[in-house]
Scaffold this active site. Structure first.
Site, PDB file in Angstrom:
ATOM      1  N   HIS A  56    -104.723  -6.233  37.962  1.00  0.00           N
ATOM      2  CA  HIS A  56    -104.187  -6.830  36.753  1.00  0.00           C
ATOM      3  C   HIS A  56    -104.731  -8.386  36.571  1.00  0.00           C
ATOM      4  O   HIS A  56    -105.290  -8.862  37.635  1.00  0.00           O
ATOM      5  CB  HIS A  56    -102.595  -6.904  36.671  1.00  0.00           C
ATOM      6  CG  HIS A  56    -101.844  -5.965  36.691  1.00  0.00           C
ATOM      7  ND1 HIS A  56    -100.646  -5.825  36.352  1.00  0.00           N
ATOM      8  CD2 HIS A  56    -102.178  -4.518  36.762  1.00  0.00           C
ATOM      9  CE1 HIS A  56    -100.132  -4.426  36.237  1.00  0.00           C
ATOM     10  NE2 HIS A  56    -101.217  -3.509  36.795  1.00  0.00           N
ATOM     11  N   GLU A 110    -103.652 -11.058  36.315  1.00  0.00           N
ATOM     12  CA  GLU A 110    -103.040 -12.224  37.391  1.00  0.00           C
ATOM     13  C   GLU A 110    -103.545 -12.227  38.581  1.00  0.00           C
ATOM     14  O   GLU A 110    -103.888 -13.018  39.284  1.00  0.00           O
ATOM     15  CB  GLU A 110    -101.500 -12.138  37.091  1.00  0.00           C
ATOM     16  CG  GLU A 110    -101.076 -12.180  35.615  1.00  0.00           C
ATOM     17  CD  GLU A 110    -100.775 -10.927  34.995  1.00  0.00           C
ATOM     18  OE1 GLU A 110     -99.723 -11.014  34.019  1.00  0.00           O
ATOM     19  OE2 GLU A 110    -101.671  -9.904  35.264  1.00  0.00           O
ATOM     20  N   CYS A 147     -95.986  -8.504  34.734  1.00  0.00           N
ATOM     21  CA  CYS A 147     -95.167  -7.670  35.345  1.00  0.00           C
ATOM     22  C   CYS A 147     -94.477  -7.927  36.570  1.00  0.00           C
ATOM     23  O   CYS A 147     -94.741  -8.945  36.939  1.00  0.00           O
ATOM     24  CB  CYS A 147     -95.815  -6.225  35.446  1.00  0.00           C
ATOM     25  SG  CYS A 147     -96.958  -6.356  36.789  1.00  0.00           S
ATOM     26  N   CYS A 152     -97.017  -8.838  39.276  1.00  0.00           N
ATOM     27  CA  CYS A 152     -97.781  -9.924  39.111  1.00  0.00           C
ATOM     28  C   CYS A 152     -96.688 -11.042  39.249  1.00  0.00           C
ATOM     29  O   CYS A 152     -97.209 -12.279  39.803  1.00  0.00           O
ATOM     30  CB  CYS A 152     -98.314 -10.076  37.939  1.00  0.00           C
ATOM     31  SG  CYS A 152     -99.803  -8.843  37.833  1.00  0.00           S
TER      32      CYS A 152
END
Length: 151
Positions: free
Chosen positions: A53, A55, A83, A86
């Site tokens: 992801h 992040e 999410c 993260c």
């Protein structure tokens, strides 16, 4: 660099993700002095990695650049609300401030669906600033998913 400038770079990162058919989310890590020390965008498709992801990629880049996993005093700027995975990474990296473009009403874990980064049971006290370039962040996502659906 201020958070608006940082969000502009995060949006550029998001567009890069869309360029390799990944959900257009981008992130940058700002040092306490306001310098970008980490960049990332979604790379799940291109890397075949479910944890890639934006992040996570930005935090990894910052940690690598700085030579430490402790990012005390730094700010994570991301185009879409993180999410749960993260949000956990934000806590693990000791990030005290999170700047979000758009809320993620489906899977957001920093204020919309859940609020892991400010959960007292975890001892979490991350400052969350939301809505920076929200329209631009949302537009990128809508355009991406409209193309996927053939609209």
């Amino acid at each position: 660099m201020d958070v608006r400038g940082a969000m502009a770079e995060a949006l550029a990162q998001a567009r890069e993700a869309a360029g390799h058919d990944d959900v257009p989310v981008g992130a940058v890590v700002l040092s306490p002095e306001g310098e970008i020390v980490g960049r990332g965008h979604n790379r799940r498709e291109v890397d075949g990695d479910p944890t890639a992801h934006a992040e996570i990629m930005a935090l990894r880049d910052a940690a690598s650049q700085l030579g430490t996993w402790r990012l005390d005093g730094h700010t994570l700027v991301v185009t879409l609300e993180p999410c749960a995975m993260c949000a956990g990474a934000v806590l693990a990296a000791r990030i005290p401030r999170l700047v979000i473009g758009a809320w993620d009403e489906k899977a957001g874990a920093t204020g919309s669906q859940w609020d892991l980064v400010r959960d007292a049971r975890l001892g979490a006290q991350v400052e969350v600033v939301a809505g920076i370039a929200a329209d631009a962040s949302t537009a990128l996502l809508r355009e991406f998913f409209a193309t996927k659906r053939g609209n």
